[in-house]
Scaffold this motif. Structure first.
Motif, short mmCIF file in Angstrom:
data_model
loop_
_atom_site.label_atom_id
_atom_site.label_comp_id
_atom_site.label_asym_id
_atom_site.label_seq_id
_atom_site.Cartn_x
_atom_site.Cartn_y
_atom_site.Cartn_z
N HIS A 153 0.85 -1.19 0.00
CA HIS A 153 0.00 0.00 0.00
C HIS A 153 0.89 1.24 0.00
N GLU A 154 0.83 2.01 -1.07
CA GLU A 154 1.54 3.28 -1.17
C GLU A 154 0.74 4.19 -2.09
N GLU A 155 1.22 5.38 -2.31
CA GLU A 155 0.50 6.29 -3.21
C GLU A 155 0.70 5.86 -4.67
N PRO A 156 -0.32 6.17 -5.52
CA PRO A 156 -1.52 6.97 -5.27
C PRO A 156 -2.68 6.09 -4.77
N TYR A 157 -3.62 6.73 -4.08
CA TYR A 157 -4.80 6.03 -3.60
C TYR A 157 -5.99 6.36 -4.51
N ILE A 158 -6.69 5.34 -4.91
CA ILE A 158 -7.81 5.47 -5.86
C ILE A 158 -9.08 5.60 -5.03
N VAL A 159 -9.40 6.85 -4.71
CA VAL A 159 -10.46 7.11 -3.74
C VAL A 159 -11.09 8.47 -4.01
N ALA A 160 -12.36 8.61 -3.66
CA ALA A 160 -13.05 9.90 -3.82
C ALA A 160 -12.29 10.97 -3.05
N GLY A 161 -12.13 12.14 -3.66
CA GLY A 161 -11.41 13.24 -3.03
C GLY A 161 -9.97 13.35 -3.46
N ASN A 162 -9.45 12.33 -4.14
CA ASN A 162 -8.08 12.41 -4.64
C ASN A 162 -8.12 12.82 -6.11
N ASP A 163 -7.84 14.10 -6.36
CA ASP A 163 -7.91 14.60 -7.73
C ASP A 163 -6.56 14.56 -8.44
N GLU A 164 -5.59 13.84 -7.87
CA GLU A 164 -4.28 13.66 -8.52
C GLU A 164 -4.49 13.04 -9.90
N PRO A 165 -4.00 13.69 -10.96
CA PRO A 165 -4.17 13.09 -12.29
C PRO A 165 -3.21 11.92 -12.49
N LEU A 166 -3.72 10.84 -13.07
CA LEU A 166 -2.87 9.70 -13.37
C LEU A 166 -1.82 10.08 -14.40
N ALA A 167 -0.67 9.41 -14.32
CA ALA A 167 0.42 9.66 -15.25
C ALA A 167 1.06 8.33 -15.61
N PRO A 168 1.69 8.24 -16.77
CA PRO A 168 2.36 6.99 -17.15
C PRO A 168 3.34 6.55 -16.06
N GLY A 169 3.28 5.27 -15.72
CA GLY A 169 4.14 4.73 -14.67
C GLY A 169 3.46 4.59 -13.34
N PHE A 170 2.31 5.21 -13.15
CA PHE A 170 1.56 4.99 -11.91
C PHE A 170 1.10 3.53 -11.87
N ALA A 171 1.27 2.89 -10.72
CA ALA A 171 0.88 1.49 -10.55
C ALA A 171 -0.02 1.39 -9.33
N PHE A 172 -1.17 0.71 -9.49
CA PHE A 172 -2.13 0.66 -8.38
C PHE A 172 -3.09 -0.49 -8.59
N SER A 173 -3.78 -0.84 -7.51
CA SER A 173 -4.80 -1.89 -7.59
C SER A 173 -6.13 -1.29 -8.02
N VAL A 174 -6.93 -2.11 -8.67
CA VAL A 174 -8.34 -1.80 -8.93
C VAL A 174 -9.11 -2.97 -8.35
N GLU A 175 -9.79 -2.73 -7.20
CA GLU A 175 -10.35 -3.84 -6.43
C GLU A 175 -11.68 -3.50 -5.75
N PRO A 176 -12.72 -3.21 -6.54
CA PRO A 176 -14.02 -2.99 -5.91
C PRO A 176 -14.53 -4.27 -5.25
N GLY A 177 -15.40 -4.10 -4.28
CA GLY A 177 -15.97 -5.25 -3.59
C GLY A 177 -17.41 -4.99 -3.19
N ILE A 178 -18.14 -6.05 -2.97
CA ILE A 178 -19.51 -5.99 -2.45
C ILE A 178 -19.58 -6.97 -1.28
N TYR A 179 -20.10 -6.48 -0.16
CA TYR A 179 -20.07 -7.27 1.07
C TYR A 179 -21.43 -7.25 1.76
N LEU A 180 -22.00 -8.43 1.98
CA LEU A 180 -23.29 -8.56 2.66
C LEU A 180 -23.06 -9.19 4.02
N PRO A 181 -23.04 -8.39 5.10
CA PRO A 181 -22.75 -8.92 6.43
C PRO A 181 -23.65 -10.09 6.80
N GLY A 182 -23.02 -11.13 7.35
CA GLY A 182 -23.74 -12.32 7.77
C GLY A 182 -24.02 -13.31 6.66
#
Length: 371
Positions: free
Chosen positions: A310-339
């Motif tokens: 886990h390091e920058e950049p973070y793919i999250v609402a409020g982060n308006d950092e523009p992506l640039a070539p060489g940026f490396a990050f996860s794309v990992e949405p999830g859906i969770y139903l407790p129980g």
């Protein structure tokens, strides 16, 4: 890729230039990812101080305990041509660093420096304002070089090889812990140097994004989230999640898994230079919300990866950092139903000159394991 390509000697000058732009008189790096990034030296985190001092003007030097000097001299740091300053058991290494730096007004310390060292540097340099080295190094570390991208591809292929074996391990009647032990062994066998984490989250445990391992017995019909990663000999990390089902999945689960797969694909397709990080998050989140599961997507869409999982950049609402070539990050949405259950799909993505490259290639469809 070679050590010289992954850890080029030019990084020292780049750190000095970045420190000058940040208004910092010196950067002080103790064992951890920042020190390894700049020097290639994987120093042991000990109570005895090891510290790379990079003054904005002046020559960098590496302070090491005398008993660690042979390890430092045999590491990639020896290629830097800097002075190694050994200290003995009765010396004060913090005062030694302070004397050599003179009277700095502002110093940047490793983000993960132990509090013990931070406080001792404060006592040794009471007139110096302390700030985080992360603010100095972030632009350098976020933009991966071609050698770093190659290292992440190698890590991605290695963890893909482990996911290819997961169906061998998932069987009704086995516990999550038993499956996790097999996966950990497979991570090492795939070429990783260390196992960073193994999540095997079956049935209702899948609704906890950071579930670890438990003694829960896997049952027929259980969805199972498997999130795994480790560090390669290069120092670069892997991280990939696939979701499996032991036998036929519950109807509701199968329905929202299709939503999740569409959301993950949309987020990956949104990646291109100039796109804000938060727009990638939104691409996934909007699809999940439209399907009625918005409140069940409880974390950011991704995180940067390199020498740290886990390091920058973070793919999250409020982060308006523009992506640039060489940026490396996860794309990992999830859906969770407790129980009940949960699902996540995760790939590591590299922003390229005109789009995105996924370094993980395992199928993203739900993997059905015979019950």
């Amino acid at each position: 890729m070679t050590s010289e390509e992954l850890y080029p000697t030019s990084r020292l000058a780049a750190v000095q230039e970045a420190a000058a732009r940040a208004g910092v008189d010196a950067v002080l790096l103790t064992p951890g990812p920042d020190l390894r990034y700049v020097t290639g030296y994987r120093a042991l985190p000990l109570e005895r101080l090891t510290c790379l001092a990079v003054p904005t003007s002046g020559e960098p030097f590496l302070v090491v305990p005398r008993l660690e000097l042979p390890a430092a001299e045999s590491s990639p740091a020896a290629r830097l041509g800097i002075e190694f300053v050994p200290w003995d058991e009765t010396d004060d290494p913090y005062a030694l660093v302070a004397r050599r730096l003179g009277n700095p007004a502002r110093v940047a310390l490793s983000d993960r420096m132990w509090a013990m060292a931070v406080l001792r540097f404060r006592a040794a340099m009471p007139g110096a304002e302390q700030t985080l080295a992360g603010t100095v190094l972030r632009e350098l570390r976020m933009r991966k070089s071609p050698a770093e991208v190659a290292a992440l591809r190698e890590a991605g292929a290695a963890i893909d090889a482990v996911h290819a074996r997961v169906p061998e391990f998932l069987r009704p009647g086995r516990t999550e812990r038993e499956v996790g032990r097999d996966i950990a062994d497979a991570i090492i066998a795939s070429g990783h140097e260390t196992v960073d984490f193994v999540i095997v989250a079956s049935g209702p445990n899948g609704a906890s994004p950071h579930h670890d391992l438990s003694d829960r017995v896997i049952q027929p019909g259980d969805p199972v989230v498997v999130d795994i990663g480790g560090q390669m000999p290069s120092g670069y990390c892997s991280d990939s999640t696939r979701t499996y089902c032991v036998g036929e999945p519950p109807a509701e689960f199968a329905a929202y898994y299709e939503v999740l797969q569409a959301a993950q694909d949309a987020a990956c397709r949104a990646v291109k230079p100039g796109v804000p990080c938060e727009a990638v998050d939104a691409a996934a989140r909007e699809i999940i919300a439209e399907a009625g599961y918005g409140e069940r997507f409880v974390h950011r869409t991704g995180h940067g990866i390199g020498l740290e999982v886990h390091e920058e950049p973070y793919i999250v609402a409020g982060n308006d950092e523009p992506l640039a070539p060489g940026f490396a990050f996860s794309v990992e949405p999830g859906i969770y139903l407790p129980g009940a259950h949960g699902a996540r799909i995760e790939d590591i993505v590299i922003c390229t000159e005109d789009g995105a490259e996924r370094v993980n290639d395992r199928p993203r469809e739900l993997v059905i394991v015979p019950a």
